[in-house]
Design a protein around this motif. Sequence first.
Motif, PDB file in Angstrom:
ATOM      1  N   LEU A 117     -14.995  26.349   0.438  1.00 57.82           N
ATOM      2  CA  LEU A 117     -13.543  26.421   0.391  1.00 57.82           C
ATOM      3  C   LEU A 117     -12.999  25.587  -0.775  1.00 57.82           C
ATOM      4  N   PHE A 118     -11.833  25.988  -1.268  1.00 55.92           N
ATOM      5  CA  PHE A 118     -11.189  25.253  -2.342  1.00 55.92           C
ATOM      6  C   PHE A 118     -10.291  24.186  -1.720  1.00 55.92           C
ATOM      7  N   ASP A 119     -10.777  22.966  -1.688  1.00 62.97           N
ATOM      8  CA  ASP A 119     -10.013  21.856  -1.116  1.00 62.97           C
ATOM      9  C   ASP A 119     -10.230  20.624  -1.990  1.00 62.97           C
ATOM     10  N   GLY A 120      -9.765  19.479  -1.539  1.00 62.02           N
ATOM     11  CA  GLY A 120      -9.907  18.270  -2.334  1.00 62.02           C
ATOM     12  C   GLY A 120     -11.347  17.934  -2.651  1.00 62.02           C
ATOM     13  N   GLU A 121     -12.224  18.160  -1.702  1.00 64.85           N
ATOM     14  CA  GLU A 121     -13.648  17.895  -1.922  1.00 64.85           C
ATOM     15  C   GLU A 121     -14.201  18.802  -3.027  1.00 64.85           C
ATOM     16  N   PHE A 122     -13.769  20.076  -3.037  1.00 64.80           N
ATOM     17  CA  PHE A 122     -14.199  21.007  -4.077  1.00 64.80           C
ATOM     18  C   PHE A 122     -13.745  20.519  -5.447  1.00 64.80           C
ATOM     19  N   ILE A 123     -12.483  20.112  -5.552  1.00 66.48           N
ATOM     20  CA  ILE A 123     -11.939  19.639  -6.836  1.00 66.48           C
ATOM     21  C   ILE A 123     -12.722  18.429  -7.333  1.00 66.48           C
ATOM     22  N   ASP A 124     -13.013  17.497  -6.444  1.00 66.01           N
ATOM     23  CA  ASP A 124     -13.777  16.308  -6.837  1.00 66.01           C
ATOM     24  C   ASP A 124     -15.188  16.683  -7.295  1.00 66.01           C
ATOM     25  N   SER A 125     -15.808  17.638  -6.593  1.00 70.19           N
ATOM     26  CA  SER A 125     -17.192  18.006  -6.901  1.00 70.19           C
ATOM     27  C   SER A 125     -17.328  18.655  -8.268  1.00 70.19           C
ATOM     28  N   PHE A 126     -16.299  19.397  -8.684  1.00 72.09           N
ATOM     29  CA  PHE A 126     -16.392  20.174  -9.926  1.00 72.09           C
ATOM     30  C   PHE A 126     -15.376  19.719 -10.972  1.00 72.09           C
ATOM     31  N   SER A 127     -14.910  18.489 -10.880  1.00 71.67           N
ATOM     32  CA  SER A 127     -13.832  18.030 -11.768  1.00 71.67           C
ATOM     33  C   SER A 127     -14.204  18.145 -13.243  1.00 71.67           C
ATOM     34  N   ASP A 128     -15.411  17.777 -13.609  1.00 73.50           N
ATOM     35  CA  ASP A 128     -15.813  17.833 -15.015  1.00 73.50           C
ATOM     36  C   ASP A 128     -15.834  19.275 -15.525  1.00 73.50           C
ATOM     37  N   GLU A 129     -16.427  20.175 -14.739  1.00 79.61           N
ATOM     38  CA  GLU A 129     -16.504  21.582 -15.148  1.00 79.61           C
ATOM     39  C   GLU A 129     -15.113  22.210 -15.248  1.00 79.61           C
ATOM     40  N   ILE A 130     -14.229  21.867 -14.314  1.00 84.41           N
ATOM     41  CA  ILE A 130     -12.864  22.397 -14.351  1.00 84.41           C
ATOM     42  C   ILE A 130     -12.173  22.007 -15.656  1.00 84.41           C
ATOM     43  N   GLU A 131     -12.324  20.758 -16.073  1.00 83.98           N
ATOM     44  CA  GLU A 131     -11.700  20.288 -17.311  1.00 83.98           C
ATOM     45  C   GLU A 131     -12.346  20.928 -18.540  1.00 83.98           C
ATOM     46  N   GLN A 132     -13.666  21.028 -18.538  1.00 86.91           N
ATOM     47  CA  GLN A 132     -14.373  21.567 -19.704  1.00 86.91           C
ATOM     48  C   GLN A 132     -14.018  23.030 -19.944  1.00 86.91           C
ATOM     49  N   ALA A 133     -13.953  23.820 -18.894  1.00 87.69           N
ATOM     50  CA  ALA A 133     -13.642  25.242 -19.045  1.00 87.69           C
ATOM     51  C   ALA A 133     -12.220  25.438 -19.554  1.00 87.69           C
ATOM     52  N   TYR A 134     -11.288  24.636 -19.076  1.00 86.73           N
ATOM     53  CA  TYR A 134      -9.890  24.725 -19.539  1.00 86.73           C
ATOM     54  C   TYR A 134      -9.821  24.555 -21.054  1.00 86.73           C
ATOM     55  N   ASN A 135     -10.601  23.629 -21.564  1.00 84.28           N
ATOM     56  CA  ASN A 135     -10.574  23.337 -22.998  1.00 84.28           C
ATOM     57  C   ASN A 135     -11.232  24.417 -23.847  1.00 84.28           C
ATOM     58  N   LEU A 136     -11.965  25.344 -23.221  1.00 89.62           N
ATOM     59  CA  LEU A 136     -12.595  26.431 -23.959  1.00 89.62           C
ATOM     60  C   LEU A 136     -11.660  27.615 -24.167  1.00 89.62           C
ATOM     61  N   LEU A 137     -10.596  27.710 -23.392  1.00 96.25           N
ATOM     62  CA  LEU A 137      -9.776  28.920 -23.374  1.00 96.25           C
ATOM     63  C   LEU A 137      -9.038  29.109 -24.702  1.00 96.25           C
ATOM     64  N   ALA A 138      -8.908  30.381 -25.110  1.00 96.59           N
ATOM     65  CA  ALA A 138      -8.530  30.688 -26.488  1.00 96.59           C
ATOM     66  C   ALA A 138      -7.039  30.768 -26.747  1.00 96.59           C
ATOM     67  N   ASP A 139      -6.209  30.938 -25.695  1.00 92.85           N
ATOM     68  CA  ASP A 139      -4.775  31.036 -25.964  1.00 92.85           C
ATOM     69  C   ASP A 139      -3.976  30.428 -24.812  1.00 92.85           C
ATOM     70  N   GLU A 140      -2.674  30.280 -25.053  1.00 92.68           N
ATOM     71  CA  GLU A 140      -1.816  29.608 -24.082  1.00 92.68           C
ATOM     72  C   GLU A 140      -1.698  30.411 -22.785  1.00 92.68           C
ATOM     73  N   GLN A 141      -1.669  31.737 -22.882  1.00 90.62           N
ATOM     74  CA  GLN A 141      -1.599  32.547 -21.662  1.00 90.62           C
ATOM     75  C   GLN A 141      -2.836  32.324 -20.799  1.00 90.62           C
ATOM     76  N   SER A 142      -4.011  32.218 -21.413  1.00 84.85           N
ATOM     77  CA  SER A 142      -5.241  31.954 -20.656  1.00 84.85           C
ATOM     78  C   SER A 142      -5.153  30.622 -19.932  1.00 84.85           C
ATOM     79  N   ARG A 143      -4.612  29.621 -20.601  1.00 83.68           N
ATOM     80  CA  ARG A 143      -4.499  28.303 -19.978  1.00 83.68           C
ATOM     81  C   ARG A 143      -3.487  28.321 -18.823  1.00 83.68           C
TER      82      ARG A 143
END
Length: 353
Positions: A117-143
């Motif tokens: 499930l997507f909950d606080g524990e999920f966010i904590d577990s994948f925090s680094d990956e969530i940030e890294q993927a955001y920085n890969l996106l190519a345009d503002e609409q994607s972000r």
Amino acid sequence: MITDYLKSLPDVWQSLKSSGKPVVLYGMGDGADKVLSAFEKFSINASAVMASDEFVRGQSFHGFRVKKLSELESEHSDFTVALCFASQLPDVMQTIKNVADRHKTLVPSVPVFGDILFDGEFIDSFSDEIEQAYNLLADEQSRRVYKNVLAFYRTGELNLLDEITTDKSEAFNNILKLGKNEVYVDLGAYNGDTIDEFLSFTDGSYRKIVAFEPNGKNFEKLKAHCADMENVELWQLGAYSRNTVLTFNNKAGRNSAIAESGVQTQVAAVDTILCGTAAGYIKADVEGADYHTLLGMKNTLKSFKPKLNFSAYHRFEDIFKLPLLINELNPEYKIYLRHHPYIPAWDTNIYCI
């Protein structure tokens, strides 16, 4: 940071638990089964089950008699609705929005595959990956799409999807820009509808089409659909990271997928089927096997850099794990994210060029 923003938002499960009103499940399928299971985990009590008027025929669901909205409104002055089904049909989505106009409606997102499930524990577990993927996106609409979809998973608020929804034609016309001499690889070709979609954006022209479909009944429909087409190569296979045999649930329609029980089904790595063919465009809707499918086409991605159209919603982690893997396999890709008309956040897709 995206993760700080997400953790600052209200959690949909806690919002339902503390609503102070009866919680009514809207829907009675697999999604509602998963939501009720999560309700047990978070100690949320469901008070009733409702369905759209045309589907109410005196049936019961988990001990609840399924009711119409009008019946519930006669019994309660107000209540909170937990939406438990998905649709991309305009009239059904409008019905959902009409209900939301009258009663607080939240969408407790559950994964299409798996049980994380997507909950606080999920966010904590994948925090680094969530940030890294955001920085890969190519345009503002994607972000914007990335941020809102994750916020939707967190809060269940429908308006977050309204803000980012665009038609598929925008992605095809502005990102993919398919030519008339493409080698198209369709993974999860179903009955040929996505071949038709491809042809609609190439004026019916192509060099070759290679299509995978694992389900036997669907495959027969696919063969019939393509019977009069030239340069079409059809494979009754699922896409995966290697050539092997896996168990599929054997569901017809679009839901044929890897499961614990069902029918033994041949799967294959795309690289081994293409054998060096220079694919130009690959679409994948492979029901939860997306990550493994990418691993099985790593040589194709490195050698030919085909345009990609991948589903990013079968598992919550797909929205960040798939971009990270694509970047790892070929860092030259520009990665885009779009959400098309669908409630909940299904039909959120990754487009790469």
